[in-house]
Design a protein around this motif. Sequence first.
Motif, mmCIF file in Angstrom:
data_model
loop_
_atom_site.group_PDB
_atom_site.id
_atom_site.type_symbol
_atom_site.label_atom_id
_atom_site.label_comp_id
_atom_site.label_asym_id
_atom_site.label_seq_id
_atom_site.Cartn_x
_atom_site.Cartn_y
_atom_site.Cartn_z
ATOM 1 N N GLU A 154 4.290 -5.381 -12.277
ATOM 2 C CA GLU A 154 3.422 -4.206 -12.437
ATOM 3 C C GLU A 154 2.244 -4.305 -11.478
ATOM 4 O OE1 GLU A 154 2.320 -3.910 -16.532
ATOM 5 O OE2 GLU A 154 4.184 -2.881 -17.072
ATOM 6 N N TRP A 155 1.865 -3.152 -10.922
ATOM 7 C CA TRP A 155 0.802 -3.128 -9.909
ATOM 8 C C TRP A 155 -0.232 -2.065 -10.255
ATOM 9 C CZ3 TRP A 155 -0.825 -5.978 -5.910
ATOM 10 C CH2 TRP A 155 -1.679 -5.400 -4.969
ATOM 11 N N ASN A 156 -1.477 -2.490 -10.321
ATOM 12 C CA ASN A 156 -2.556 -1.527 -10.519
ATOM 13 C C ASN A 156 -3.662 -1.728 -9.494
ATOM 14 O OD1 ASN A 156 -3.635 -3.911 -11.384
ATOM 15 N ND2 ASN A 156 -4.340 -3.155 -13.373
ATOM 16 N N GLY A 157 -3.267 -2.328 -8.349
ATOM 17 C CA GLY A 157 -4.215 -2.578 -7.278
ATOM 18 C C GLY A 157 -4.300 -1.409 -6.313
ATOM 19 N N ALA A 158 -4.746 -1.711 -5.109
ATOM 20 C CA ALA A 158 -4.941 -0.679 -4.077
ATOM 21 C C ALA A 158 -3.617 -0.042 -3.702
ATOM 22 C CB ALA A 158 -5.599 -1.302 -2.851
ATOM 23 N N SER A 159 -3.666 1.243 -3.399
ATOM 24 C CA SER A 159 -2.450 1.951 -2.983
ATOM 25 C C SER A 159 -2.177 1.781 -1.501
ATOM 26 C CB SER A 159 -2.580 3.441 -3.310
ATOM 27 O OG SER A 159 -3.700 3.996 -2.635
ATOM 28 N N ASP A 160 -3.168 1.296 -0.775
ATOM 29 C CA ASP A 160 -3.020 1.050 0.659
ATOM 30 C C ASP A 160 -3.602 -0.331 0.943
ATOM 31 O OD1 ASP A 160 -2.431 2.225 3.438
ATOM 32 O OD2 ASP A 160 -4.482 1.462 3.650
ATOM 33 N N ILE A 161 -2.787 -1.249 1.425
ATOM 34 C CA ILE A 161 -3.210 -2.644 1.513
ATOM 35 C C ILE A 161 -2.495 -3.350 2.657
ATOM 36 C CG2 ILE A 161 -1.421 -3.389 -0.124
ATOM 37 C CD1 ILE A 161 -3.417 -5.445 -1.213
ATOM 38 N N LEU A 162 -3.163 -4.367 3.232
ATOM 39 C CA LEU A 162 -2.519 -5.173 4.265
ATOM 40 C C LEU A 162 -1.339 -5.925 3.660
ATOM 41 C CD1 LEU A 162 -5.575 -6.729 6.153
ATOM 42 C CD2 LEU A 162 -3.842 -5.232 7.147
ATOM 43 N N LYS A 214 10.448 -5.976 -7.326
ATOM 44 C CA LYS A 214 10.262 -4.512 -7.292
ATOM 45 C C LYS A 214 8.930 -4.200 -7.937
ATOM 46 C CE LYS A 214 13.697 -1.772 -8.245
ATOM 47 N NZ LYS A 214 14.734 -0.995 -8.994
ATOM 48 N N ILE A 215 8.169 -3.292 -7.303
ATOM 49 C CA ILE A 215 6.847 -2.943 -7.814
ATOM 50 C C ILE A 215 6.952 -1.729 -8.738
ATOM 51 C CG2 ILE A 215 4.595 -1.996 -7.159
ATOM 52 C CD1 ILE A 215 4.684 -3.715 -4.673
ATOM 53 N N ALA A 216 6.287 -1.859 -9.882
ATOM 54 C CA ALA A 216 6.179 -0.742 -10.814
ATOM 55 C C ALA A 216 4.698 -0.392 -10.957
ATOM 56 C CB ALA A 216 6.769 -1.107 -12.177
ATOM 57 N N LEU A 217 4.341 0.831 -10.618
ATOM 58 C CA LEU A 217 2.943 1.241 -10.715
ATOM 59 C C LEU A 217 2.544 1.443 -12.161
ATOM 60 C CD1 LEU A 217 2.629 3.816 -7.797
ATOM 61 C CD2 LEU A 217 2.127 1.374 -7.785
ATOM 62 N N LYS A 218 1.342 0.971 -12.516
ATOM 63 C CA LYS A 218 0.834 1.164 -13.870
ATOM 64 C C LYS A 218 0.304 2.579 -14.039
ATOM 65 C CE LYS A 218 -0.386 -3.421 -15.511
ATOM 66 N NZ LYS A 218 -1.461 -4.265 -16.041
ATOM 67 N N ILE A 222 0.459 -1.389 4.010
ATOM 68 C CA ILE A 222 1.553 -0.901 3.182
ATOM 69 C C ILE A 222 1.031 0.149 2.205
ATOM 70 C CG2 ILE A 222 3.248 -1.536 1.417
ATOM 71 C CD1 ILE A 222 3.977 -2.633 4.088
ATOM 72 N N SER A 223 1.736 1.257 2.103
ATOM 73 C CA SER A 223 1.464 2.235 1.052
ATOM 74 C C SER A 223 2.284 1.827 -0.168
ATOM 75 C CB SER A 223 1.858 3.648 1.515
ATOM 76 O OG SER A 223 1.041 4.062 2.592
ATOM 77 N N VAL A 224 1.613 1.385 -1.199
ATOM 78 C CA VAL A 224 2.300 0.853 -2.375
ATOM 79 C C VAL A 224 2.753 2.014 -3.252
ATOM 80 C CG1 VAL A 224 2.160 -0.675 -4.356
ATOM 81 C CG2 VAL A 224 0.848 -1.200 -2.285
ATOM 82 N N ILE A 225 4.075 2.155 -3.398
ATOM 83 C CA ILE A 225 4.645 3.223 -4.207
ATOM 84 C C ILE A 225 5.514 2.622 -5.297
ATOM 85 C CG2 ILE A 225 4.612 4.896 -2.307
ATOM 86 C CD1 ILE A 225 7.599 4.335 -1.916
#
Length: 415
Positions: free
Chosen positions: A346-354, A411-415, A394-397
Amino acid sequence: MNEVMKQLTEEQRIEVKRQMDMYTLGVHDIIPVEELEEKVAKSVRDQRPLKIKLGLDPSAPDVHLGHTVVLKKMKQFQDNGHTIQLLIGDFTGKIGDPTGKSVARKPLTDEEVQYNAKTYFEQFGKIVDMDKVELHYNSKWLSKLHFEDVIQLAGKITVARLMERDDFEERMAFSKPISLHEFFYPLMQGYDSIVLDCDIELGGTDQHFNVLMGRHFQEKLGKEKQVAILMPLLEGLDGVEKMSKSKRNYIGIDESPQETYGKAMSIPDERMEKYFELVTDFSPEQLNAIKEDLQSGQCHPRDAKMQLAKTIVTMYHGVAAAEKAEHQFISVFQQGAIPDELPVIEWNGASDILVIELLVQLGLLGSKGEARRMIANKGVKVNGERVEDVDLRISVIDGLVIQVGKRKFVKIALK
């Protein structure tokens, strides 16, 4: 033929030979082999099980294939009706075995020893029948010794004999300190054999000195001496160093089937025969056939390695899991597909990140430096596309798939 063998019936001699053929297979050394045959012969004649000791200093809770080399030999004795004495060094573990150490090992706490021992038991059950194992903790007797007892024990061995240990010699040569308490570790291991009155002690070749202490002290006290059976050390996935979690070159028996299969496929070709011999249950005839097919070129090393990987997974996870792991390996590593089942973070960080920051924050790599090196070595993919630029943002989707190395996917799952 020893005197005991001469007293046996032909049927009993055949049984002794059967057991000896089993016990001598794959070992590095038996000290001495003649005494082992005599002990087995007496056991068959008198229908008395032998006592087989394996001492464990529970300094790390995870069992890997390197540990199973000795455990599988122990299982052979158990299958033949002998008594397994599994000794947990909860007292000696507080001192730490100096074997192979250039410095003194950090002592373990009571809580660490108990936790590690419990984990050992759970994992050993995959190899031996723990219901038929004698469990012993050496604190039961070592903690009750008086100082006078310790002095008497120390009086039965010379300093010169203790200094024969390679690790002590090396530390002395380089002027590295040796604490007095470290000399007592092999004395205590030898005392364990006296208390348990064991016939045979198992260990790896790195335990040569410690295991022989049992024979030494049994002889000093007028007891029948134990036989030492020393098993080869299994090199890890690097093909050079002993398998070890600290060296990150191990295959753990509790790892996922997919991880186990993938790691097994990275075993160096030149180590395959040793892995087949030491970690599988293949018969001598099967082992010879594999060796001959590899040497003649009838079997490609990749195919033999796939057989080895599937065998290892089957042993610890079952046939269905092994077939699934093999299918995934073929689809992912030979056909370039993404696995059907991926661990989700699960990811709740920045949507745009190095990308290097994303890899570290996801826990896929330990530092930005490691991330840069992995990218430079072409070891990072995002949604199947190789990352070439360490400065990529990276645009985190939702559903983004990150791959690091050959076997690590998330696999990333957005919170």
